[in-house]
Design an enzyme around this catalytic site. Sequence first.
Site, short mmCIF file in Angstrom:
data_model
loop_
_atom_site.label_atom_id
_atom_site.label_comp_id
_atom_site.label_asym_id
_atom_site.label_seq_id
_atom_site.Cartn_x
_atom_site.Cartn_y
_atom_site.Cartn_z
N ASP A 1 0.83 -1.21 0.00
CA ASP A 1 0.00 0.00 0.00
C ASP A 1 0.87 1.26 0.00
OD1 ASP A 1 -2.36 1.42 -0.03
OD2 ASP A 1 -2.76 1.19 2.12
N ARG B 1 0.20 7.72 -2.61
CA ARG B 1 0.79 8.77 -1.76
C ARG B 1 2.25 9.02 -2.13
NH1 ARG B 1 -1.14 5.94 3.51
NH2 ARG B 1 -1.73 4.40 1.93
N ARG C 1 -0.62 9.18 -10.12
CA ARG C 1 -0.67 7.97 -9.31
C ARG C 1 -0.04 6.77 -10.02
NH1 ARG C 1 -3.94 7.55 -4.88
NH2 ARG C 1 -4.30 5.36 -5.38
N SER D 1 -7.57 -5.50 -5.11
CA SER D 1 -8.61 -6.07 -4.25
C SER D 1 -9.96 -6.03 -4.95
CB SER D 1 -8.69 -5.30 -2.93
OG SER D 1 -9.41 -4.10 -3.10
N GLU E 1 -12.37 -4.69 -3.87
CA GLU E 1 -12.93 -3.36 -3.61
C GLU E 1 -12.25 -2.28 -4.46
OE1 GLU E 1 -12.16 -5.57 -1.02
OE2 GLU E 1 -14.27 -6.11 -1.00
N ASN E 2 -11.13 -2.62 -5.09
CA ASN E 2 -10.42 -1.61 -5.90
C ASN E 2 -11.18 -1.25 -7.19
OD1 ASN E 2 -7.14 -2.82 -4.90
ND2 ASN E 2 -8.22 -1.00 -4.17
N TRP E 3 -12.24 -2.00 -7.51
CA TRP E 3 -13.10 -1.60 -8.64
C TRP E 3 -13.77 -0.27 -8.36
CZ3 TRP E 3 -12.10 -4.26 -12.81
CH2 TRP E 3 -11.75 -5.61 -12.72
N GLU F 1 1.87 -13.72 12.14
CA GLU F 1 2.44 -12.54 12.79
C GLU F 1 2.18 -11.35 11.87
OE1 GLU F 1 3.78 -12.44 15.83
OE2 GLU F 1 3.25 -14.56 16.00
#
Length: 248
Positions: A28, A32, A41, A73, A75-77, A215
């Site tokens: 991720d 940014r 981007r 992901s 959700e990235n759609w 972990e």
Amino acid sequence: MPAPASAKERPDSTGASAVPRHVAIIMDGNGRWAKARGLPRVAGHREGAEAARKVLRAAGEAGVECLTLYAFSSENWRRPEAEINDLMGLLRFYIGAELNSLHREGVRLRIIGDHSAFQTDVARLVDDAVAKTAGNRRMTLAVALNYGARAEIVRAAQALAHRAAVGEIAPAQIDEAMIEGALDTRDLPPLDLLIRTSGEVRLSNFLLWQAAYAELIFVDTLWPDFDGDCLRAALVQFKARERRYGGL
Ligand code: IPE
Ligand code: IPE
Ligand code: MG
């Protein structure tokens, strides 16, 4: 309990010489990273792909058996179409550019998630790359494409429900091993270490079942700045962790 076959297989209680068999990364912070430099981007995504290349090499050298990278992901759609197209373009480019060297280095490519939703040429490129590298044994690179852990669990539940409906299994027979066997990760080693970059401290629907006893390491570094040294630092941290699995 019998001792593990090798220190690599499972860390002992002091964590000495433990190399995780399976490391997963939520890559991720590309956007940014680009924004901080006044770049579009997509420049961050491009640099992020370079980071993935470096980290794969470092993971292989460290003796990690499987590296799973969260690339897109389910959700990235929700992102703008132009960004989705940029990501598809990069995927197309990197498969073309990297496939031969992955294959030469004995890396088996696996996909988790449902990449059939991608543009047909990209989906086909991915399938061809998976088929070409299927027999490789040095290391596995699993890439999460259109992946969401909840959707993965739903697919597993549907597959098991279907087997029960046709009388192949009884509902009461369904146990953890059977569910694991129906997940996209069925032929990957158990997840030992999950890393997320960019300072966000959440799982964003990644490997929810598999992370039960992994972990977790969260670092502030933005993904394009993550490199072999950052991975090695995470492996050192992992080594110092005491994994108790609910025991003492
Ligand atoms: C991760 O970087 C890459 C993908 C999700 C494809 P982001 O694009 O999420 O970058 P930030 O979080 O906006 O910085
Ligand atoms: C998670 O990052 C997905 C990938 C790295 C591919 P996001 O940037 O999509 O996650 P959120 O939206 O911050 O939770
Ligand atoms: Mg992000």
